[in-house]
Scaffold this motif. Structure first.
Motif, PDB file in Angstrom:
ATOM      1  N   SER A 114     -11.049   5.371  -3.389  1.00  0.00           N
ATOM      2  CA  SER A 114      -9.849   4.821  -4.018  1.00  0.00           C
ATOM      3  C   SER A 114      -8.961   4.195  -2.945  1.00  0.00           C
ATOM      4  O   SER A 114      -8.614   4.856  -1.960  1.00  0.00           O
ATOM      5  CB  SER A 114      -9.068   5.906  -4.758  1.00  0.00           C
ATOM      6  OG  SER A 114      -9.791   6.347  -5.883  1.00  0.00           O
ATOM      7  N   ALA A 115      -8.619   2.947  -3.159  1.00  0.00           N
ATOM      8  CA  ALA A 115      -7.827   2.204  -2.182  1.00  0.00           C
ATOM      9  C   ALA A 115      -6.470   1.834  -2.750  1.00  0.00           C
ATOM     10  O   ALA A 115      -6.325   1.596  -3.947  1.00  0.00           O
ATOM     11  CB  ALA A 115      -8.570   0.940  -1.758  1.00  0.00           C
ATOM     12  N   VAL A 116      -5.482   1.779  -1.865  1.00  0.00           N
ATOM     13  CA  VAL A 116      -4.145   1.325  -2.242  1.00  0.00           C
ATOM     14  C   VAL A 116      -3.645   0.372  -1.164  1.00  0.00           C
ATOM     15  O   VAL A 116      -3.985   0.524   0.020  1.00  0.00           O
ATOM     16  CB  VAL A 116      -3.171   2.527  -2.405  1.00  0.00           C
ATOM     17  CG1 VAL A 116      -3.011   3.285  -1.089  1.00  0.00           C
ATOM     18  CG2 VAL A 116      -1.825   2.072  -2.949  1.00  0.00           C
ATOM     19  N   ALA A 117      -2.898  -0.626  -1.573  1.00  0.00           N
ATOM     20  CA  ALA A 117      -2.286  -1.570  -0.631  1.00  0.00           C
ATOM     21  C   ALA A 117      -0.915  -1.952  -1.160  1.00  0.00           C
ATOM     22  O   ALA A 117      -0.700  -2.008  -2.377  1.00  0.00           O
ATOM     23  CB  ALA A 117      -3.159  -2.816  -0.465  1.00  0.00           C
ATOM     24  N   VAL A 118       0.000  -2.205  -0.248  1.00  0.00           N
ATOM     25  CA  VAL A 118       1.339  -2.656  -0.625  1.00  0.00           C
ATOM     26  C   VAL A 118       1.599  -4.000   0.052  1.00  0.00           C
ATOM     27  O   VAL A 118       1.399  -4.139   1.266  1.00  0.00           O
ATOM     28  CB  VAL A 118       2.429  -1.651  -0.204  1.00  0.00           C
ATOM     29  CG1 VAL A 118       3.818  -2.172  -0.592  1.00  0.00           C
ATOM     30  CG2 VAL A 118       2.176  -0.285  -0.856  1.00  0.00           C
ATOM     31  N   ALA A 119       2.012  -4.963  -0.754  1.00  0.00           N
ATOM     32  CA  ALA A 119       2.326  -6.297  -0.229  1.00  0.00           C
ATOM     33  C   ALA A 119       3.771  -6.652  -0.569  1.00  0.00           C
ATOM     34  O   ALA A 119       4.336  -6.183  -1.561  1.00  0.00           O
ATOM     35  CB  ALA A 119       1.385  -7.345  -0.815  1.00  0.00           C
ATOM     36  N   LEU A 125       1.674  -4.900   3.883  1.00  0.00           N
ATOM     37  CA  LEU A 125       2.481  -4.014   4.716  1.00  0.00           C
ATOM     38  C   LEU A 125       1.798  -2.678   4.971  1.00  0.00           C
ATOM     39  O   LEU A 125       2.089  -2.009   5.970  1.00  0.00           O
ATOM     40  CB  LEU A 125       3.829  -3.754   4.043  1.00  0.00           C
ATOM     41  CG  LEU A 125       4.672  -4.961   3.654  1.00  0.00           C
ATOM     42  CD1 LEU A 125       5.956  -4.503   2.996  1.00  0.00           C
ATOM     43  CD2 LEU A 125       4.958  -5.835   4.864  1.00  0.00           C
ATOM     44  N   PHE A 126       0.928  -2.291   4.060  1.00  0.00           N
ATOM     45  CA  PHE A 126       0.303  -0.962   4.137  1.00  0.00           C
ATOM     46  C   PHE A 126      -0.989  -0.966   3.343  1.00  0.00           C
ATOM     47  O   PHE A 126      -1.087  -1.611   2.304  1.00  0.00           O
ATOM     48  CB  PHE A 126       1.253   0.095   3.553  1.00  0.00           C
ATOM     49  CG  PHE A 126       0.611   1.422   3.269  1.00  0.00           C
ATOM     50  CD1 PHE A 126       0.355   2.323   4.299  1.00  0.00           C
ATOM     51  CD2 PHE A 126       0.239   1.777   1.976  1.00  0.00           C
ATOM     52  CE1 PHE A 126      -0.256   3.544   4.042  1.00  0.00           C
ATOM     53  CE2 PHE A 126      -0.364   2.993   1.711  1.00  0.00           C
ATOM     54  CZ  PHE A 126      -0.607   3.882   2.747  1.00  0.00           C
ATOM     55  N   ALA A 127      -2.005  -0.257   3.856  1.00  0.00           N
ATOM     56  CA  ALA A 127      -3.264  -0.113   3.125  1.00  0.00           C
ATOM     57  C   ALA A 127      -3.926   1.191   3.535  1.00  0.00           C
ATOM     58  O   ALA A 127      -3.817   1.626   4.686  1.00  0.00           O
ATOM     59  CB  ALA A 127      -4.197  -1.287   3.410  1.00  0.00           C
ATOM     60  N   ASP A 128      -4.602   1.828   2.576  1.00  0.00           N
ATOM     61  CA  ASP A 128      -5.272   3.089   2.853  1.00  0.00           C
ATOM     62  C   ASP A 128      -6.390   3.290   1.833  1.00  0.00           C
ATOM     63  O   ASP A 128      -6.313   2.765   0.715  1.00  0.00           O
ATOM     64  CB  ASP A 128      -4.280   4.260   2.777  1.00  0.00           C
ATOM     65  CG  ASP A 128      -4.848   5.534   3.379  1.00  0.00           C
ATOM     66  OD1 ASP A 128      -4.904   5.616   4.613  1.00  0.00           O
ATOM     67  OD2 ASP A 128      -5.239   6.429   2.617  1.00  0.00           O
ATOM     68  N   VAL A 129      -7.418   4.034   2.246  1.00  0.00           N
ATOM     69  CA  VAL A 129      -8.529   4.356   1.343  1.00  0.00           C
ATOM     70  C   VAL A 129      -8.785   5.855   1.398  1.00  0.00           C
ATOM     71  O   VAL A 129      -8.924   6.425   2.485  1.00  0.00           O
ATOM     72  CB  VAL A 129      -9.820   3.603   1.729  1.00  0.00           C
ATOM     73  CG1 VAL A 129     -10.956   3.965   0.763  1.00  0.00           C
ATOM     74  CG2 VAL A 129      -9.595   2.095   1.736  1.00  0.00           C
ATOM     75  N   LEU A 190       0.618   6.638  -0.458  1.00  0.00           N
ATOM     76  CA  LEU A 190       1.544   5.607  -0.906  1.00  0.00           C
ATOM     77  C   LEU A 190       2.990   6.082  -0.809  1.00  0.00           C
ATOM     78  O   LEU A 190       3.865   5.361  -0.318  1.00  0.00           O
ATOM     79  CB  LEU A 190       1.224   5.209  -2.348  1.00  0.00           C
ATOM     80  CG  LEU A 190       2.217   4.254  -3.028  1.00  0.00           C
ATOM     81  CD1 LEU A 190       2.310   2.934  -2.282  1.00  0.00           C
ATOM     82  CD2 LEU A 190       1.829   4.039  -4.491  1.00  0.00           C
ATOM     83  N   LEU A 191       3.244   7.305  -1.258  1.00  0.00           N
ATOM     84  CA  LEU A 191       4.606   7.845  -1.202  1.00  0.00           C
ATOM     85  C   LEU A 191       5.095   7.970   0.240  1.00  0.00           C
ATOM     86  O   LEU A 191       6.268   7.703   0.532  1.00  0.00           O
ATOM     87  CB  LEU A 191       4.675   9.202  -1.897  1.00  0.00           C
ATOM     88  CG  LEU A 191       4.431   9.197  -3.412  1.00  0.00           C
ATOM     89  CD1 LEU A 191       4.452  10.625  -3.950  1.00  0.00           C
ATOM     90  CD2 LEU A 191       5.438   8.321  -4.139  1.00  0.00           C
ATOM     91  N   ALA A 192       4.199   8.357   1.148  1.00  0.00           N
ATOM     92  CA  ALA A 192       4.585   8.466   2.559  1.00  0.00           C
ATOM     93  C   ALA A 192       5.008   7.106   3.105  1.00  0.00           C
ATOM     94  O   ALA A 192       5.998   7.001   3.849  1.00  0.00           O
ATOM     95  CB  ALA A 192       3.433   9.039   3.380  1.00  0.00           C
ATOM     96  N   PHE A 193       4.286   6.046   2.731  1.00  0.00           N
ATOM     97  CA  PHE A 193       4.674   4.707   3.175  1.00  0.00           C
ATOM     98  C   PHE A 193       6.023   4.304   2.595  1.00  0.00           C
ATOM     99  O   PHE A 193       6.900   3.807   3.325  1.00  0.00           O
ATOM    100  CB  PHE A 193       3.623   3.673   2.773  1.00  0.00           C
ATOM    101  CG  PHE A 193       4.131   2.264   2.916  1.00  0.00           C
ATOM    102  CD1 PHE A 193       4.271   1.686   4.173  1.00  0.00           C
ATOM    103  CD2 PHE A 193       4.532   1.531   1.805  1.00  0.00           C
ATOM    104  CE1 PHE A 193       4.788   0.408   4.314  1.00  0.00           C
ATOM    105  CE2 PHE A 193       5.039   0.254   1.936  1.00  0.00           C
ATOM    106  CZ  PHE A 193       5.170  -0.317   3.197  1.00  0.00           C
ATOM    107  N   LEU A 194       6.206   4.497   1.296  1.00  0.00           N
ATOM    108  CA  LEU A 194       7.469   4.113   0.658  1.00  0.00           C
ATOM    109  C   LEU A 194       8.645   4.880   1.270  1.00  0.00           C
ATOM    110  O   LEU A 194       9.728   4.337   1.461  1.00  0.00           O
ATOM    111  CB  LEU A 194       7.391   4.368  -0.852  1.00  0.00           C
ATOM    112  CG  LEU A 194       6.348   3.534  -1.616  1.00  0.00           C
ATOM    113  CD1 LEU A 194       6.288   3.960  -3.072  1.00  0.00           C
ATOM    114  CD2 LEU A 194       6.666   2.045  -1.505  1.00  0.00           C
ATOM    115  N   ARG A 195       8.391   6.140   1.610  1.00  0.00           N
ATOM    116  CA  ARG A 195       9.428   6.948   2.260  1.00  0.00           C
ATOM    117  C   ARG A 195       9.779   6.376   3.632  1.00  0.00           C
ATOM    118  O   ARG A 195      10.943   6.339   4.029  1.00  0.00           O
ATOM    119  CB  ARG A 195       8.926   8.392   2.368  1.00  0.00           C
ATOM    120  CG  ARG A 195      10.023   9.448   2.447  1.00  0.00           C
ATOM    121  CD  ARG A 195       9.410  10.848   2.348  1.00  0.00           C
ATOM    122  NE  ARG A 195       8.911  11.115   1.009  1.00  0.00           N
ATOM    123  CZ  ARG A 195       7.639  11.362   0.712  1.00  0.00           C
ATOM    124  NH1 ARG A 195       6.719  11.381   1.664  1.00  0.00           N
ATOM    125  NH2 ARG A 195       7.298  11.600  -0.534  1.00  0.00           N
TER     126      ARG A 195
END
Length: 202
Positions: A114-119, A125-129, A190-195
């Motif tokens: 499962s991958a997530v990315a924030v643009a 700006l951020f991506a993780d799997v 994702l929450l860690a990045f947003l924080r």
């Protein structure tokens, strides 16, 4: 007081109800806008074969596609692949294909990537799997047919023909991995990045 500190709601580049629910349950204001990309064409053009790499690419492409239309907004893209060894699975087209997938997965251990990315502003700006390992029970034809009878059309909406948060839980004997990763969104990352961007009050 809202947990979300952003001026505008977060955008989820997907119409996935499961992902929308995960974000809503975490107290995040969210608008859902489906990314208009041909996922199979993007995957083919990339030449990638590793399931985690494919999920990561598609999550980034979804986030970028919507971000280009919504300047200034934080856009979350997500994708999930299911792999049994070197074999990649797609959503089953119907009941027959769903049964075939379950027969292939039964008694073995497959991986969900499962991958997530924030643009924002057309930039990632951020991506993780995240990865979860799922071991399915031994299933006979009668059990597969009984499961398909009960699950109905929902089996065609998820890769592997199951939704762990629903009747799919009956198919498994062991699960290793993060609950949110299994549901298709590495939420803790994702929450860690947003924080880190001061977008959350908690």
């Amino acid at each position: 007081m809202s947990i979300w500190r952003g001026k505008d709601p977060l955008i989820l580049a997907s119409q996935s109800r499961a992902r929308q629910m995960l974000l809503a349950n975490a107290g995040l204001r969210c608008d859902a806008i489906a990314a208009d990309i041909d996922e199979r064409a993007v995957q083919k053009a990339s030449g990638l074969s590793a399931p985690g790499d494919i999920a990561g690419l598609l999550a980034r492409e979804k986030a970028l596609a919507v971000s280009s239309q919504m300047p200034g907004r934080f856009v979350v893209g997500a994708d999930q692949t299911l792999a049994l060894g070197s074999r990649l699975f797609s959503k089953p087209a119907g009941r027959t294909q769903a049964a075939d997938q379950l027969r292939a997965l039964a008694s073995g251990t497959h991986e969900l990537h499962s991958a997530v990315a924030v643009a924002q502003g057309g930039k990632i700006l951020f991506a993780d799997v995240g990865v979860a390992r799922m071991t399915m029970r031994r299933l006979g034809d009668s059990e597969i047919e009984a499961y398909l009878d009960q699950a109905g059309e929902a089996v065609t909406t998820s890769v592997g023909a199951y939704q762990l948060e629903g009747l799919g839980v009956h198919l498994f004997e062991r699960i290793e991995g993060d609950h949110f990763t299994i549901l298709g969104l590495p939420l803790l990352q994702l929450l860690a990045f947003l924080r880190s961007e001061n977008l959350l009050a908690v």
